[in-house]
Design a protein around this motif. Structure first.
Motif, PDB file in Angstrom:
ATOM      1  N   ALA A  17      55.768  10.444  30.259  1.00 29.26           N
ATOM      2  CA  ALA A  17      55.522  11.255  28.292  1.00 29.26           C
ATOM      3  C   ALA A  17      57.431  11.803  28.861  1.00 29.26           C
ATOM      4  O   ALA A  17      58.087  12.265  28.943  1.00 29.26           O
ATOM      5  N   GLY A  32      62.087  19.103  39.123  1.00 28.92           N
ATOM      6  CA  GLY A  32      61.159  18.068  39.051  1.00 28.92           C
ATOM      7  C   GLY A  32      62.484  16.351  39.571  1.00 28.92           C
ATOM      8  O   GLY A  32      61.522  15.627  40.201  1.00 28.92           O
ATOM      9  N   PHE A  70      65.284  10.550  30.741  1.00 31.91           N
ATOM     10  CA  PHE A  70      64.870  10.424  31.211  1.00 31.91           C
ATOM     11  C   PHE A  70      64.457   9.244  32.132  1.00 31.91           C
ATOM     12  O   PHE A  70      64.512   8.986  33.981  1.00 31.91           O
ATOM     13  N   ARG A  79      67.810   8.023  33.502  1.00 31.97           N
ATOM     14  CA  ARG A  79      68.324   8.760  35.224  1.00 31.97           C
ATOM     15  C   ARG A  79      67.891   8.062  36.234  1.00 31.97           C
ATOM     16  O   ARG A  79      67.807   8.330  37.263  1.00 31.97           O
ATOM     17  N   VAL A 108      56.308  14.088  35.458  1.00 28.29           N
ATOM     18  CA  VAL A 108      56.724  15.079  35.276  1.00 28.29           C
ATOM     19  C   VAL A 108      56.466  16.621  33.541  1.00 28.29           C
ATOM     20  O   VAL A 108      56.149  17.453  34.092  1.00 28.29           O
ATOM     21  N   GLN A 133      57.059  23.590  36.142  1.00 29.37           N
ATOM     22  CA  GLN A 133      57.046  24.489  34.884  1.00 29.37           C
ATOM     23  C   GLN A 133      56.704  23.642  33.789  1.00 29.37           C
ATOM     24  O   GLN A 133      56.943  24.728  33.118  1.00 29.37           O
TER      25      GLN A 133
HETATM   26  C1  LIG Z   1      60.312  13.523  32.282  1.00 26.33           C
HETATM   27  C2  LIG Z   1      61.514  14.130  33.731  1.00 26.33           C
HETATM   28  N1  LIG Z   1      61.854  13.534  33.868  1.00 26.33           N
HETATM   29  C3  LIG Z   1      62.450  14.153  34.833  1.00 26.33           C
HETATM   30  C4  LIG Z   1      62.903  16.307  34.146  1.00 26.33           C
HETATM   31  C5  LIG Z   1      63.885  16.915  36.019  1.00 26.33           C
HETATM   32  O1  LIG Z   1      62.518  17.488  36.043  1.00 26.33           O
HETATM   33  P1  LIG Z   1      63.573  19.050  36.136  1.00 26.33           P
HETATM   34  O2  LIG Z   1      64.258  19.387  34.848  1.00 26.33           O
HETATM   35  O3  LIG Z   1      62.760  19.702  36.224  1.00 26.33           O
HETATM   36  O4  LIG Z   1      64.039  19.117  37.372  1.00 26.33           O
HETATM   37  C6  LIG Z   1      62.391  16.457  33.422  1.00 26.33           C
HETATM   38  C7  LIG Z   1      62.917  17.708  33.412  1.00 26.33           C
HETATM   39  O5  LIG Z   1      62.659  17.891  31.465  1.00 26.33           O
HETATM   40  C8  LIG Z   1      61.555  15.319  32.209  1.00 26.33           C
HETATM   41  O6  LIG Z   1      61.781  15.552  30.873  1.00 26.33           O
END
Ligand SMILES: Cc1ncc(COP(=O)(O)O)c(C=O)c1O
Length: 371
Positions: free
Chosen positions: A144, A70, A96, A99, A173, A196
């Motif tokens: 989410a 993701g 997230f 991030r 994601v 996943q």
């Molecule tokens: C909302 C959201 N964005 C991005 C990610 C990042 O995805 P990944 O861990 O598959 O790189 C996650 C991972 O849990 C997520 O929950």
């Protein structure tokens, strides 16, 4: 020589992802592999595109999967759509979204954040107000929020973003597959997800879709997309070119798995899949509340696939999770960031979203907490 694979536990994955894998998907992953320029493989890629369009609610031609998790989809979306100096608004109410803002900054965007408390949904009026200045070229949001269990009202923000001249980027994601998604109707310009969670495949792929407007921006940049691997213009020549042009060695067996996972969703029916997620969630909440536990998020804003429950006073977070994993072979998630030690995150995603799994978890938790 001992082979560690022989001693791995069969774990019921009820954390924030990955989720458990249906047997049909394991079989697909184990099929004889194919070359990434094989004509049958191209047909399979076409099948993935078609299924993704259905699950995402889009007719976008640029609907593909990035070979990466993701975060790679997040990076692909941002690196194609951000040019240095672009003003961007990111609405933040969890880990997230933070991030997303950090990544956009690293890619040269001038990022403003609009912050809401963790555990509460974002307020659309506030976002509209900020957008109405017309100052932003991009709006980024998480549908989410996996760190808190909050569902954000992305369905209301496409039109104001468009009026303000901003491209609307959505992180789906955790939501994709388990919550309604109407990317076109809701005015989403770019969306990324993962394999996943609610899709039911192992980690390693990140489905993305770009609207015509988003592709136009990716194609019309003053300098090429600075990341070769994630350049949507190049990727589209592999996914949709005539003839198809080599870009990278696609992980064929992962694509087999994703294809099969999407087939399963289509066979069950999109609404039936969402209903299964909702029902498992309601069953879990009823069970947890019956045990005297409380949820972090208010009822109307709860995600069905990611349930955040407050850890009762005096209970040792890590010890409970350790016993669940060691004795009961169940994984649940801990809190992230400011919520570390305060909540557990219980995922009911994809093939894991079943009442019988909820009962297994509740039985185990009851035994542990009774002590
Ligand atoms: C909302 C959201 N964005 C991005 C990610 C990042 O995805 P990944 O861990 O598959 O790189 C996650 C991972 O849990 C997520 O929950």
């Amino acid at each position: 020589m001992a082979n560690l694979l022989e001693s791995l536990d069969d774990v019921l994955l009820l954390g924030p992802g990955p989720s458990t894998i249906p047997p049909e998907v394991y079989r697909a992953l184990g099929r004889r592999t194919l070359g990434h320029m094989d004509s049958q493989f191209f047909e399979l890629m076409d099948g993935i595109k078609e299924s993704l369009r259905l699950v995402m609610g889009t007719a976008n031609r640029a609907t593909i999967t990035i070979s990466g998790t993701g975060t790679a989809g997040m990076e692909a979306t941002l690196v194609n759509l951000i040019e240095a100096g672009d003003p961007m608004l990111v609405v933040v109410n969890g880990f997230f979204a933070a991030r997303l803002a950090e990544m956009a900054r690293r890619l040269g965007a001038v990022v403003d954040t609009l912050e809401f408390p963790w555990g509460k949904p974002i307020e659309t009026k506030e976002v509209e107000k900020r957008l109405s200045s017309g100052a932003y070229k991009i709006l980024g949001m998480v549908h989410a929020e996996t760190s808190t269990g909050v569902k954000n009202p992305i369905q209301d923000l496409g039109p104001p973003a468009r009026r303000a001249g901003a491209l609307f980027i959505v992180d789906a994601v955790t939501s994709l597959g388990g919550l309604e998604m109407r990317a076109d109707e809701w005015g989403i310009d770019a969306l990324y997800s993962c394999s996943q969670k609610c899709i039911g495949c192992p980690a390693g792929l990140s489905p993305v879709t770009f609207s015509e407007g988003a592709m136009k921006k990716a194609a019309g940049r003053s300098a090429p997309v600075p990341n070769y691997y994630l350049d949507m213009n190049l990727l589209m020549k592999y996914w949709d070119g005539s003839p198809r042009a080599y870009h990278h060695t696609a992980p064929a067996n992962m694509y087999f798995g994703l294809y099969q996972a999407l087939q399963l969703i289509r066979e069950e029916g999109l609404e039936a899949v969402r209903k299964r997620h909702r029902e498992a969630h309601e069953h879990l909440v009823a069970g947890l509340e019956g045990m005297g536990l409380s949820m972090l998020v208010e009822k109307p804003h709860r995600l069905p696939m990611l349930n955040t429950v407050l850890i009762p006073e005096g209970v040792d977070d890590a010890a409970v999770r350790k016993e669940l994993r060691a004795v009961h072979k169940i994984e649940i998630g801990s809190g992230l960031g400011a919520l570390a030690g305060k909540i557990w995150r219980i995922g009911l995603m994809g093939y894991s979203a079943k009442k019988e799994n909820v009962d297994t978890l509740l039985g185990a938790l009851r035994k542990i907490l009774r002590r």
